[in-house]
Design a protein around this motif. Sequence first.
Motif, PDB file in Angstrom:
ATOM      1  N   LYS A 176       0.792  -1.170  -0.141  1.00 28.88           N
ATOM      2  CA  LYS A 176      -0.106  -0.029  -0.049  1.00 28.88           C
ATOM      3  C   LYS A 176       0.782   1.258   0.130  1.00 28.88           C
ATOM      4  N   VAL A 177       0.342   2.347  -0.553  1.00 29.43           N
ATOM      5  CA  VAL A 177       1.091   3.643  -0.423  1.00 29.43           C
ATOM      6  C   VAL A 177       0.243   4.592   0.210  1.00 29.43           C
ATOM      7  N   SER A 178       1.127   5.503   1.016  1.00 27.95           N
ATOM      8  CA  SER A 178       0.298   6.481   1.802  1.00 27.95           C
ATOM      9  C   SER A 178      -0.563   7.484   1.265  1.00 27.95           C
ATOM     10  N   ASP A 179      -0.038   7.741  -0.093  1.00 26.61           N
ATOM     11  CA  ASP A 179      -0.778   8.756  -0.721  1.00 26.61           C
ATOM     12  C   ASP A 179      -0.411   8.449  -2.262  1.00 26.61           C
ATOM     13  N   SER A 180      -1.696   8.205  -3.026  1.00 26.32           N
ATOM     14  CA  SER A 180      -1.255   7.701  -4.358  1.00 26.32           C
ATOM     15  C   SER A 180      -1.175   9.064  -5.396  1.00 26.32           C
ATOM     16  N   VAL A 181      -1.290   9.923  -4.863  1.00 25.42           N
ATOM     17  CA  VAL A 181      -1.204  11.358  -5.752  1.00 25.42           C
ATOM     18  C   VAL A 181      -0.330  12.205  -4.942  1.00 25.42           C
ATOM     19  N   LEU A 182       0.929  12.540  -5.530  1.00 24.93           N
ATOM     20  CA  LEU A 182       1.804  13.272  -5.041  1.00 24.93           C
ATOM     21  C   LEU A 182       2.267  14.574  -5.967  1.00 24.93           C
ATOM     22  N   VAL A 183       2.228  15.734  -4.995  1.00 25.98           N
ATOM     23  CA  VAL A 183       2.622  17.087  -5.840  1.00 25.98           C
ATOM     24  C   VAL A 183       3.901  17.356  -4.740  1.00 25.98           C
ATOM     25  N   LEU A 184       4.948  17.163  -5.070  1.00 25.90           N
ATOM     26  CA  LEU A 184       6.230  17.588  -4.337  1.00 25.90           C
ATOM     27  C   LEU A 184       6.653  19.170  -4.294  1.00 25.90           C
ATOM     28  N   SER A 185       7.164  19.554  -3.370  1.00 24.81           N
ATOM     29  CA  SER A 185       7.315  21.054  -3.019  1.00 24.81           C
ATOM     30  C   SER A 185       8.838  20.994  -2.340  1.00 24.81           C
ATOM     31  N   LYS A 186       9.522  21.944  -3.117  1.00 26.14           N
ATOM     32  CA  LYS A 186      11.027  22.018  -2.443  1.00 26.14           C
ATOM     33  C   LYS A 186      11.032  22.496  -0.955  1.00 26.14           C
ATOM     34  N   ALA A 187      10.092  23.098  -0.894  1.00 23.93           N
ATOM     35  CA  ALA A 187       9.688  23.775   0.893  1.00 23.93           C
ATOM     36  C   ALA A 187       9.780  22.711   1.726  1.00 23.93           C
ATOM     37  N   GLN A 188       9.322  21.438   1.296  1.00 23.60           N
ATOM     38  CA  GLN A 188       9.209  20.234   2.030  1.00 23.60           C
ATOM     39  C   GLN A 188      10.207  19.174   1.956  1.00 23.60           C
ATOM     40  N   GLU A 189      11.279  19.709   1.425  1.00 26.73           N
ATOM     41  CA  GLU A 189      12.374  18.538   1.065  1.00 26.73           C
ATOM     42  C   GLU A 189      12.800  17.586   1.997  1.00 26.73           C
ATOM     43  N   THR A 243      22.847  25.223  -2.072  1.00 25.77           N
ATOM     44  CA  THR A 243      21.524  24.712  -1.853  1.00 25.77           C
ATOM     45  C   THR A 243      21.327  23.475  -1.674  1.00 25.77           C
ATOM     46  N   ASN A 244      22.474  22.484  -1.560  1.00 28.34           N
ATOM     47  CA  ASN A 244      22.268  21.259  -1.031  1.00 28.34           C
ATOM     48  C   ASN A 244      21.849  21.169   0.477  1.00 28.34           C
ATOM     49  N   ASN A 245      21.126  20.106   0.591  1.00 27.94           N
ATOM     50  CA  ASN A 245      20.671  19.974   1.988  1.00 27.94           C
ATOM     51  C   ASN A 245      21.529  19.599   3.198  1.00 27.94           C
ATOM     52  N   ASP A 246      22.842  19.310   2.651  1.00 27.24           N
ATOM     53  CA  ASP A 246      24.089  19.009   3.712  1.00 27.24           C
ATOM     54  C   ASP A 246      24.633  20.428   4.140  1.00 27.24           C
ATOM     55  N   TYR A 247      24.487  21.483   3.015  1.00 24.08           N
ATOM     56  CA  TYR A 247      25.066  22.618   3.814  1.00 24.08           C
ATOM     57  C   TYR A 247      24.021  23.817   3.807  1.00 24.08           C
ATOM     58  N   PHE A 248      23.221  24.048   2.969  1.00 18.79           N
ATOM     59  CA  PHE A 248      22.172  25.236   2.633  1.00 18.79           C
ATOM     60  C   PHE A 248      22.921  26.440   3.265  1.00 18.79           C
TER      61      PHE A 248
END
Length: 376
Positions: free
Chosen positions: A39-52, A244-249
């Motif tokens: 099973k998948v928790s959400d079958s329709v996903l719209v990704l946002s960079k703010a939620q990386e 802008t990489n998450n390791d540094y940002f």
Amino acid sequence: MKTTYLYMPLAIMLVMLASCNSDPTYYTLPEQPDDMHIKVSDSVLVLSKAQELNTAVTFTWSPVKSPLEKYDSITYAFRIYNSADKANSHTEFMNVGTQTSLSFTTDELNTIIGRWANPGETLNLTAEVTGTVNNDVKYIKPEKSTVNFTVTGYEKFPANLFMHITNEDGSTSVVRLSQRNTGSGIYEASTSMHPCSYYFTTSASSDYPAYGLDHDSIMSYVTEGTIPHFSYEQEGQRTIVVDTNNDYFDCHVYNVVVLPNGFMHIAGNGCSVGWDLSSSEANFVQEDARHPYLWSWTGQFSAGGEIKIALGNSWGDYFFYAPVDKADPLTDHRLSNYRYQSDGGDLKWVPTVSGKYKFTCCLLTGNMWTAFEPAK
């Protein structure tokens, strides 16, 4: 009687030909029933960079039911593929051990689909999990379970960032930053700076999304509301680096020595280039996009030979010279600003070792130095 004997070989030949033309029978393993029901928790996903860094999706499945009473373990492997192009657009199987769930962050899922679709494009995907009964008794065909879902990704690293500057006198300007290495997410620009405040956006004409100040050199990603500004109190030509990489940002403003012609060129009989100012093999390179003030040359050095660093195409141009005559780059790491030969003499480095080495120069104003390290 003679006729019967004539027909017997013919009958045998026909039987043999018929057997040759029939398809061989192979043993096939029976398909295992799908007891996992992924099973998948959400079958329709719209990704946002703010939620990386947030969890975007979680897959769960029921344990495999072993047909054997005794077995070693049941382990699972997982992959995702483009439903319309399974053969060419798929991840490798990920071994997840005995666990019966797997989650992906927004950044992880966006990175996966970024190989198969453009930002903003909706993709139909299939998640597949296989369960294997590990045992020493007999081979059991792995059980398989799939589920479909859709994902719309975002542009992880836009081609450019834009630095919005407000000077103390109220004047404003916009500086474009570009990636030295496309797709690295590390942006760079050089500009003349004065005491000011600033922030970054992905568009020259829009305030959002923006990269503002979180604390120290760390950035915050802002999609609405107030954008916290960075501040700068000095004047002069500066190099701005945004990672802008998450390791540094983070964001840094460096005071870097500006080369008169934009290049550094090793020369001398102490290296494989020799006294040749036109060789393309002699150019120092900037390998580290996060630290563009580091220039290095890797090649063969000869003990007892001389080297210096040219910044132009003639012997009368600027050079970086050794701190003292015959300085050993292996042990003496001092470096002063470039100059003409007439301003201090023709002082050269003389390596005491031979072999392949990496000669690095740090061109931070006020903190210049060299390094000389063995290279493969």
